[in-house]
Design a protein around this motif. Structure first.
Motif, PDB file in Angstrom:
ATOM      1  N   GLY A 183      -9.129  46.883  19.852  1.00  0.00           N
ATOM      2  CA  GLY A 183      -8.336  47.947  20.994  1.00  0.00           C
ATOM      3  C   GLY A 183      -7.282  47.391  21.698  1.00  0.00           C
ATOM      4  N   THR A 228     -12.081  43.724  23.606  1.00  0.00           N
ATOM      5  CA  THR A 228     -12.674  44.666  23.062  1.00  0.00           C
ATOM      6  C   THR A 228     -13.452  44.735  24.101  1.00  0.00           C
ATOM      7  N   SER A 229     -14.037  44.015  25.011  1.00  0.00           N
ATOM      8  CA  SER A 229     -14.822  44.892  26.515  1.00  0.00           C
ATOM      9  C   SER A 229     -13.461  44.899  27.686  1.00  0.00           C
ATOM     10  N   SER A 276     -10.163  46.314  27.041  1.00  0.00           N
ATOM     11  CA  SER A 276     -10.136  47.417  26.383  1.00  0.00           C
ATOM     12  C   SER A 276     -10.590  48.342  26.868  1.00  0.00           C
ATOM     13  N   LYS A 277     -12.676  48.175  26.636  1.00  0.00           N
ATOM     14  CA  LYS A 277     -13.405  49.817  26.917  1.00  0.00           C
ATOM     15  C   LYS A 277     -13.522  50.180  28.391  1.00  0.00           C
ATOM     16  N   SER A 278     -13.313  48.529  29.412  1.00  0.00           N
ATOM     17  CA  SER A 278     -12.929  48.637  30.694  1.00  0.00           C
ATOM     18  C   SER A 278     -11.855  49.652  31.493  1.00  0.00           C
ATOM     19  N   TYR A 311     -22.643  42.655  20.821  1.00  0.00           N
ATOM     20  CA  TYR A 311     -21.668  43.878  21.313  1.00  0.00           C
ATOM     21  C   TYR A 311     -20.573  43.845  20.623  1.00  0.00           C
ATOM     22  N   ASN A 323     -20.364  47.984  18.530  1.00  0.00           N
ATOM     23  CA  ASN A 323     -19.032  48.706  18.306  1.00  0.00           C
ATOM     24  C   ASN A 323     -18.091  48.538  17.399  1.00  0.00           C
TER      25      ASN A 323
END
Length: 394
Positions: A54, A19-20, A22-24, A157, A161
């Motif tokens: 993601g 998740t993190s 993909s969002k970065s 976290y 999300n």
């Protein structure tokens, strides 16, 4: 987009990473390397969750046969038990997974590779070493280690999300593979508490004893109860048979690569049964010096594997020795399964060195006279006799 391959199991840590990252701004390609720990339905669920987090793609690599041929076979040949207890279930898996991951990353020209290891355990060493050796130009990213995240922070976290997969209910950390299941929990963080019954994957279902015959050919398992199959299928069969007896539970205490003492519970019925059965067959078919040197090398092999040194050529040298030592290790081993344990009954082999025509231990001999025995013993004692008489005053 920066192309990145993520070692993905679907657990909390790798879910946070998926998740993190993909969002970065990373193009995340989640890869699950199956070393015998996932069912078809579980892989479908893991893939579905990965896309929810993601990732750009999900790829499952079936590596069970590779795991056996490259590692497990030699763990059996060497009768490898870390600290005479642990069959290296997880550490052996991680090596194969790391190799498969970096090979895939190179295939798709990924610039980055990531895993969910923390900064306190062994897995970070195993993954990073394999990655650096095989692809030094691919950058390694480790969000959990670098951000020093707690389990609660990861859960918060993910929930923020919109990803809530009931992480709080997972009281025990379980890692399942072909060669056994590791179990970690609050109890294994102490030195005195045992894991409760419910923490282990199997539960006692059968209290009636069951006979088991394992057939080996040149050190490899080739049949169970007279039925032949490939080694992977046979290992699974032994696991299933022993599952009803809750066999193979223990807690291993060992030294981590980073210098800490570590404690982990495990259940590895097939691994323990096969190693002990194979060792018994070896004791009947190998010479004294073969057994002695195998014990010495087995300890080194297990330690090197445990610490991520799999790609050092000394490992191939030791494997060659193990392979050579198995030429006469063929025959049947007879076992009885009982609740929580098993008993080795005996063996049958045409290569059995316990052959009665040469004499019977403690009973009679046909290869030498009593006078020859006396002379042999006198010469054997000579060096110690000289030492003791020379240093009689010390």
């Amino acid at each position: 987009m920066k192309k990145l391959v993520l070692a993905y199991s679907g657990g909390l840590d790798t879910s946070y990473c998926a998740t993190s990252l993909s969002k970065s701004g990373y193009e995340v390609h989640a890869v699950c390397v199956d070393t015998g720990g996932f069912s078809k339905d579980e892989l479908i669920k893991i893939e579905k969750n990965a896309y929810q987090m993601g990732v750009t793609s999900f790829h499952a690599i079936k590596a069970t046969a590779t795991y056996y041929q490259k590692v497990i076979k030699y763990l059996i040949f060497g009768n490898v038990l870390k600290n005479n207890t642990y069959p290296l279930s997880v550490s052996a898996e991680r090596i194969v997974q790391a190799i498969e991951l970096i090979k895939y990353a190179k295939e798709i020209d990924a610039e980055f590779i990531a895993h969910g290891s923390t900064g306190a355990g062994n897995d970070q060493v195993r993954f990073d070493m394999i990655f650096q050796i095989m692809a030094p130009k691919i950058k390694i990213i480790t969000p959990i280690r670098d951000q020093k995240l707690t389990r609660k922070q990861e859960i918060d976290y993910l929930k923020s999300n919109g990803i809530d997969l009931s992480w709080d209910k997972a009281k025990y950390s379980v890692n399942k593979g072909l060669w056994g299941t590791s179990v970690g929990g609050d109890e294994t963080l102490t030195s005195h508490l045992a894991l409760p019954e419910e923490a282990y994957p199997s539960q006692l279902q059968n209290t009636k004893e069951e006979k088991l015959t394992l057939s080996f050919k040149m050190g490899e398992l080739v049949a169970v109860n007279g039925r032949k199959n490939d080694a992977v299928a046979l290992i699974k069969q032994v696991t299933e048979l022993a599952y009803a007896y809750a066999i193979g539970r223990d807690i291993h205490v060992g030294d981590t690569v980073v210098g800490l003492k570590g404690r982990v519970g495990f259940e590895a019925s097939a691994a323990l049964i096969l190693i002990k059965a194979h060792h018994l067959l070896e004791k009947h078919t190998l010479t004294k010096w073969q057994l002695q040197h195998k014990d010495f090398l087995s300890s080194y092999y297990g330690m090197h594997l445990h610490e991520g040194q799999y790609l050092d050529p000394v490992m191939r040298d030791m494997e060659a020795f193990f392979e050579s030592s198995q030429k006469k290790v063929s025959g049947d081993v007879f076992i009885t399964l009982k609740p929580y344990r098993f008993e080795l009954e005996g063996i049958e082999s045409k290569n059995d060195l316990m052959n009665s025509k040469f004499g019977s231990y403690g009973e009679f001999n046909s290869g030498w006279t009593s006078e020859e025995a006396k002379g042999f013993i006198k010469i054997l004692a000579n060096s110690q006799k000289i030492y003791q008489q020379t240093h009689s005053d010390s």
